[in-house]
Design a protein around this motif. Structure first.
Motif, PDB file in Angstrom:
ATOM      1  N   LYS A  15      42.041  -7.739  35.162  1.00  0.00           N
ATOM      2  CA  LYS A  15      41.796  -8.047  36.599  1.00  0.00           C
ATOM      3  C   LYS A  15      42.896  -7.708  37.643  1.00  0.00           C
ATOM      4  CE  LYS A  15      38.217 -10.328  35.480  1.00  0.00           C
ATOM      5  NZ  LYS A  15      36.700  -9.547  35.711  1.00  0.00           N
ATOM      6  N   THR A  16      44.037  -7.022  37.015  1.00  0.00           N
ATOM      7  CA  THR A  16      44.973  -6.415  37.969  1.00  0.00           C
ATOM      8  C   THR A  16      44.828  -4.727  37.866  1.00  0.00           C
ATOM      9  OG1 THR A  16      46.577  -6.454  36.234  1.00  0.00           O
ATOM     10  CG2 THR A  16      46.460  -8.253  37.496  1.00  0.00           C
ATOM     11  N   PRO A  17      45.284  -4.170  38.963  1.00  0.00           N
ATOM     12  CA  PRO A  17      45.304  -2.837  39.066  1.00  0.00           C
ATOM     13  C   PRO A  17      46.148  -2.109  37.869  1.00  0.00           C
ATOM     14  CG  PRO A  17      45.302  -3.726  41.100  1.00  0.00           C
ATOM     15  CD  PRO A  17      45.610  -4.635  40.335  1.00  0.00           C
ATOM     16  N   ALA A  18      47.386  -2.730  37.744  1.00  0.00           N
ATOM     17  CA  ALA A  18      48.135  -1.995  36.799  1.00  0.00           C
ATOM     18  C   ALA A  18      47.972  -2.285  35.529  1.00  0.00           C
ATOM     19  CB  ALA A  18      49.652  -2.789  36.689  1.00  0.00           C
ATOM     20  N   ALA A  19      47.173  -3.330  35.093  1.00  0.00           N
ATOM     21  CA  ALA A  19      46.552  -3.650  33.605  1.00  0.00           C
ATOM     22  C   ALA A  19      45.528  -2.388  33.413  1.00  0.00           C
ATOM     23  CB  ALA A  19      46.194  -5.008  33.378  1.00  0.00           C
ATOM     24  N   ILE A  20      44.642  -2.478  34.385  1.00  0.00           N
ATOM     25  CA  ILE A  20      43.396  -1.780  34.229  1.00  0.00           C
ATOM     26  C   ILE A  20      43.900  -0.006  34.059  1.00  0.00           C
ATOM     27  CG2 ILE A  20      41.360  -0.524  35.451  1.00  0.00           C
ATOM     28  CD1 ILE A  20      41.224  -3.279  36.837  1.00  0.00           C
ATOM     29  N   LEU A  21      44.665   0.167  34.871  1.00  0.00           N
ATOM     30  CA  LEU A  21      45.373   1.705  34.735  1.00  0.00           C
ATOM     31  C   LEU A  21      46.047   2.040  33.541  1.00  0.00           C
ATOM     32  CD1 LEU A  21      46.546   2.685  38.308  1.00  0.00           C
ATOM     33  CD2 LEU A  21      44.606   3.301  37.293  1.00  0.00           C
ATOM     34  N   SER A  22      46.826   0.969  33.027  1.00  0.00           N
ATOM     35  CA  SER A  22      47.593   1.292  31.707  1.00  0.00           C
ATOM     36  C   SER A  22      46.502   1.230  30.747  1.00  0.00           C
ATOM     37  CB  SER A  22      48.441  -0.084  31.471  1.00  0.00           C
ATOM     38  OG  SER A  22      49.655   0.022  32.458  1.00  0.00           O
ATOM     39  N   ALA A  23      45.657   0.553  30.624  1.00  0.00           N
ATOM     40  CA  ALA A  23      44.525   0.714  29.635  1.00  0.00           C
ATOM     41  C   ALA A  23      43.676   1.871  29.741  1.00  0.00           C
ATOM     42  CB  ALA A  23      43.476  -0.451  29.758  1.00  0.00           C
ATOM     43  N   LEU A  24      43.408   2.401  30.845  1.00  0.00           N
ATOM     44  CA  LEU A  24      42.894   3.729  31.030  1.00  0.00           C
ATOM     45  C   LEU A  24      43.834   4.810  30.612  1.00  0.00           C
ATOM     46  CD1 LEU A  24      41.119   3.719  34.842  1.00  0.00           C
ATOM     47  CD2 LEU A  24      40.035   3.984  32.400  1.00  0.00           C
ATOM     48  N   ASN A  25      45.008   4.909  30.921  1.00  0.00           N
ATOM     49  CA  ASN A  25      45.916   5.834  30.554  1.00  0.00           C
ATOM     50  C   ASN A  25      45.894   5.950  28.866  1.00  0.00           C
ATOM     51  OD1 ASN A  25      48.393   7.705  30.977  1.00  0.00           O
ATOM     52  ND2 ASN A  25      49.143   6.184  29.843  1.00  0.00           N
ATOM     53  N   ASP A  26      46.043   4.680  28.291  1.00  0.00           N
ATOM     54  CA  ASP A  26      46.034   4.712  26.778  1.00  0.00           C
ATOM     55  C   ASP A  26      45.130   5.557  26.461  1.00  0.00           C
ATOM     56  OD1 ASP A  26      48.817   3.652  27.048  1.00  0.00           O
ATOM     57  OD2 ASP A  26      48.115   1.667  26.940  1.00  0.00           O
ATOM     58  N   ALA A  27      43.788   5.230  26.843  1.00  0.00           N
ATOM     59  CA  ALA A  27      42.565   5.441  26.209  1.00  0.00           C
ATOM     60  C   ALA A  27      42.172   7.042  26.358  1.00  0.00           C
ATOM     61  CB  ALA A  27      41.326   4.684  26.904  1.00  0.00           C
ATOM     62  N   LEU A  28      42.987   7.391  27.561  1.00  0.00           N
ATOM     63  CA  LEU A  28      42.689   8.968  27.898  1.00  0.00           C
ATOM     64  C   LEU A  28      43.577   9.675  27.190  1.00  0.00           C
ATOM     65  CD1 LEU A  28      41.786   8.823  31.816  1.00  0.00           C
ATOM     66  CD2 LEU A  28      40.051   9.554  29.922  1.00  0.00           C
TER      67      LEU A  28
END
Length: 640
Positions: free
Chosen positions: A483-496
């Motif tokens: 639900k937080t922007p930082a968590a979402i971007l961290s997960a996206l970064n790890d996946a990409l």
């Protein structure tokens, strides 16, 4: 299709040969003609100069003989000075011994012989075949004021008078040589004269015949005609008055040079547009000048006849050369004409048209035939490859069109997106630089929270579009659990970044807006900072923490920020295709222009703002090719 005469290769090459040959002949002829004219002119000048010198020399010999004769007889006057009547015999003997002299006078000073009166001038003159004598001085003929008496007396030296008509004396046109006589004390007591008729001068000058139509003339010290082809002008006109009405003033200059005793040559333009050449030389004893006038035809008639013959012969030769070239070249290029007709059919699409047989030729024509045969074969193969390539291209374009449609279908495109909500207004658009692009915008509402993002994949085209699709899918998945922007971007970064062998990355701005409280949590991953503005507050860039783009380093911890939006606040998100749009002269749209435009549009709806911003970008680009994807998202917060 048959070739016309004016368009055929044989005609044109024949004309080219004719022109080149004609130019060479003309240049050669001009050089020859000018050289010939120059040589003829030099010859004419030399001939005239020699003839004039001989004529002047003959005149000078006559004048000198008169001077010598008079000087040799002057002693007799002094010997018989005390016998006045003997003076008649002295003058008579002078004429008897010098046939060219027509008269002689011994003119004494006034009252020199008191018994003879005021005038005493014994005069002997020719009267037909005899010689007569008379007393020259009378009241009606006061010789003391005559030029032939006055001038030598004043100059105290011998003098040749200007020609004159001696009325009361010799009754002829004559010139007089006067010799002053002095006594033992050096006092002048008489003038001894010898008269010459101008007839002898005309005969001497008339013998000078340079050309059939040339004419001669003699002028005196003042320019008066002494000899002229028109007798009525003698002693009545000068070289200046006779040519007063001529348009060419060269004659005046010639007259001054002749009077000055110069020798030379000049060209004059007659009023009849004909040209004459004047050769002149001085008679230094008398101050006269002799001239010969020749017409252009006199001097250059022979050269011009040769010129005309050469022109006729050259014209006939060029005509024969043209006929020969036309016939010969047409025979040589006839196979080329047949080959051209076959090639035209090939060019119109009939690739199976056979080339005409030329036989075994090893010249340029044979090489051309072989080249066109190879071209026909290559063209046939190329058309087959082109047909296959065109089919593949159409298939690829069709697939790209479908891919673009699928890509656009994955992002929200229905506006207004939340018609049931009055607390938020939002509009977005994307304009790919190619058929498919790497820009992304997305948004959705969940539990009174608006999740929105704008992202830009590095690169363009299909690779960027594929990564954009993956990023959008991961964003939806991650945002539904985190639900937080930082968590979402961290997960996206790890996946990409797990399998990013291509080294591509994604810049993204992600925001979560709590619609009831106005609290905005956001995180920026190397993307352009959004613009914040209200109707009362100028547009300015939102302060963001410079996190790295997605997909570069696994395990990076992103930092988020928070902001509380007041009512009527707006956010404008965009990709660098907006600020880096180029004009034809390579000027960027720039961040300054972006802020200026948003200030101007701040009171509009998101739809209006985005559409007007797109028009401003197009106006700036002015038709220049789009270099990057353009994506814009604008939201307006309106809490109830």
């Amino acid at each position: 299709m048959k070739f016309t005469v004016t368009r055929s290769f044989s005609t044109r090459i024949s004309i080219y040969i004719l022109l080149v040959t004609g130019a060479i002949l003309c240049a050669t002829f001009l050089v020859f003609y000018r050289s010939a004219r120059k040589q003829v002119q030099i010859e004419a000048e030399t001939r005239a100069s020699v003839s004039l010198d001989n004529t002047v020399l003959r005149i000078d010999e006559v004048l000198h003989s008169v001077e010598v004769a008079l000087t040799n007889n002057a002693w007799q006057v002094d010997r018989y000075i005390h016998c006045p009547d003997s003076m008649f015999s002295i003058a008579r003997r002078l004429l008897e011994s010098n046939s060219i002299i027509i008269g002689s006078a011994i003119a004494f000073e006034p009252d020199y012989y008191p018994e003879k009166g005021h005038f005493f001038s014994p005069y002997a003159y020719r009267n037909g075949d005899s010689i007569a004598c008379k007393q020259l001085g009378v009241e009606s003929y006061d010789y003391h004021y005559m030029d032939w008496y006055q001038i030598p007396k004043l100059l105290d030296r011998p003098y040749w008078s200007e020609p004159y008509f001696d009325t009361g004396g010799g009754e002829k046109i004559m010139t007089t040589y006067s010799l002053p006589l002095h006594d033992g004390n050096g006092k002048l007591y008489a003038v001894f004269t010898a008269d010459l008729s101008l007839e002898w001068l005309a005969q001497k000058v008339g013998s000078l015949k340079l050309y059939p139509d040339s004419y001669n003339l003699v002028i005196g010290r003042s320019g008066t005609y002494l000899v002229h082809p028109y007798p009525e002008r003698i002693l009545t006109e000068t070289i200046f008055t006779a040519t007063y009405d001529m348009k060419d003033t060269t004659v005046v200059g010639i007259g001054h040079r002749m009077i000055a005793g110069e020798k030379g040559f000049a060209t004059i333009q007659n009023d009849s547009l004909s040209t004459s050449y004047i050769f002149y030389a001085p008679v230094e004893r008398t101050g006269w000048s002799v001239a010969v006038a020749c017409t252009y035809d006199d001097i250059f008639a022979g050269v011009d006849r040769i010129r005309n013959r050469i022109v006729i012969i050259a014209a006939a030769g060029l005509l024969l050369l043209l006929v020969f070239c036309l016939y010969t070249i047409r025979q040589l290029v006839h196979p080329l004409t047949r080959l051209a007709n076959s090639i035209r059919n090939i060019a119109q699409g009939d690739l199976m048209t056979p080339l005409p047989p030329l036989g075994k030729r090893h010249d340029e024509m044979g090489m051309l035939y072989d080249s066109f045969g190879f071209m026909q074969h290559s063209l046939s193969e190329y058309m087959k490859e082109l047909a296959a390539t065109t089919a593949n291209k159409e298939r690829i374009e069709s697939e790209l069109r479908i891919a673009s449609e699928i890509q656009m279908e994955m992002i929200p495109k229905i506006f207004p997106p939340f018609p049931e909500r009055k607390d938020i207004d939002l509009f977005a658009t994307i304009l790919p630089a190619k058929a498919v692009g790497g820009d992304l915008y997305d948004f959705f509402v969940e539990n009174d929270c608006l999740f929105f993002t704008v992202a830009d994949v590095s690169g363009k085209g299909i690779p960027a579009s594929l990564l954009m699709v993956v990023t959008r899918s991961l964003f939806r998945t991650m945002a539904s659990h985190l639900k937080t922007p930082a968590a979402i971007l961290s997960a996206l970064n790890d996946a990409l970044s797990e399998s990013n062998e291509s080294g591509m990355f994604v810049t993204m701005f992600l925001g979560v807006l709590h619609l009831k409280t106005g609290v905005l949590a956001y995180c920026n991953a190397g993307h352009n900072p959004p613009v914040f503005f209200t109707q009362q507050e100028q547009a300015h860039f939102l302060q963001v923490t410079p996190n790295i783009p997605l997909g570069l380093f696994h395990g990076f911890s992103y930092t988020e920020q928070e902001l509380t939006l007041k009512a009527d606040a707006s956010l404008f998100l965009y990709t660098d295709g907006v600020t880096e749009a180029e004009s034809p002269d390579k000027q960027l749209f720039s961040e300054e222009r972006l802020l200026k435009e948003l200030d101007r549009l701040s009171d509009g709806t998101p739809t209006f703002i985005v559409n007007q911003m797109m028009e401003a970008i197009h106006s700036h680009a002015a038709g220049a090719e789009q270099s990057d994807d353009i994506t814009m998202l604008c939201l307006h917060y309106l809490p109830q």
